[in-house]
Design a protein around this motif. Structure first.
Motif, mmCIF file in Angstrom:
data_model
loop_
_atom_site.group_PDB
_atom_site.id
_atom_site.type_symbol
_atom_site.label_atom_id
_atom_site.label_comp_id
_atom_site.label_asym_id
_atom_site.label_seq_id
_atom_site.Cartn_x
_atom_site.Cartn_y
_atom_site.Cartn_z
ATOM 1 N N CYS A 171 -13.306 -13.432 -1.284
ATOM 2 C CA CYS A 171 -12.552 -12.329 -0.697
ATOM 3 C C CYS A 171 -11.160 -12.255 -1.302
ATOM 4 O O CYS A 171 -10.437 -13.248 -1.348
ATOM 5 N N TRP A 189 -8.663 -10.303 -0.193
ATOM 6 C CA TRP A 189 -7.729 -9.711 0.767
ATOM 7 C C TRP A 189 -6.438 -10.528 0.777
ATOM 8 O O TRP A 189 -6.460 -11.730 1.017
ATOM 9 N N ALA A 235 -17.362 -13.255 -0.319
ATOM 10 C CA ALA A 235 -17.371 -11.791 -0.319
ATOM 11 C C ALA A 235 -18.789 -11.280 -0.119
ATOM 12 O O ALA A 235 -19.767 -11.919 -0.519
ATOM 13 N N TYR A 261 -14.337 -7.966 -0.784
ATOM 14 C CA TYR A 261 -13.832 -8.589 0.428
ATOM 15 C C TYR A 261 -14.964 -9.212 1.239
ATOM 16 O O TYR A 261 -16.131 -8.860 1.081
ATOM 17 N N CYS A 262 -14.580 -10.107 2.161
ATOM 18 C CA CYS A 262 -15.543 -10.654 3.114
ATOM 19 C C CYS A 262 -15.908 -9.536 4.098
ATOM 20 O O CYS A 262 -15.304 -8.465 4.097
#
Length: 159
Positions: free
Chosen positions: A117, A119, A136, A142-143
């Motif tokens: 991820c 983010w 991800a 992203y996750c």
């Protein structure tokens, strides 16, 4: 200056030769050598006459039908795929916005690996700045929790 005898003009005789050679299946380079003009002049004249680069009438068609093209996933389609995987009861704005994301695997930019991820946590330049680092979701950067935050439909975005 070039010799006037080598300047190519498209008179009716040359156009007729072009048509005959093209009908005989000669290549543009071969036709150019026979007529005494450049290959590009032959190609241009073929297009201007509307003879086109198509196959002769006797040429067989395609042996197989053209393949259907896949449409690439847009963020909206990816989001809909992600919504299908979200837990029950997390479909309204409050649930999407309030879903806590546990970033237990925080990492720096140098430690950020593929399928992790991306983010950002905190503010860039801050001492505690890091990236989420959780696994991800396939097709996303992203996750699952951060993807839900990033790809919310327009109707669910807060003003």
């Amino acid at each position: 200056m070039s010799d006037p005898s080598t300047i190519a003009t498209w008179n009716p005789e040359r156009v007729e030769q072009l048509r005959n050679f093209l009908g005989a299946g000669l290549t543009c380079s071969q036709i150019a050598a026979e007529i005494g003009v450049t290959r590009n002049a032959v190609i241009g004249k073929i297009h201007r006459l509307g003879l086109g680069p198509g196959r002769p009438a006797a040429a067989p068609g395609r042996s197989c039908p053209p393949r259907a093209r896949r449409r690439p996933f847009s963020p909206q389609r990816q989001f809909l795929r992600l919504i299908e995987t979200q837990p029950p009861g997390a479909t309204d704005d409050v649930a999407l916005g309030a879903m806590p994301v546990d970033s237990a695997q925080t990492c720096s930019l140098l430690e950020l690996a593929e399928r992790k991820c991306r983010w950002p946590l905190s503010e860039p330049g801050a001492a505690d700045f890091a990236f989420c680092g959780n696994d991800a979701v396939a097709g996303f950067s992203y996750c699952a929790g951060h993807a839900r935050m990033a790809y919310r439909p327009a109707a669910r975005r807060r003003a």
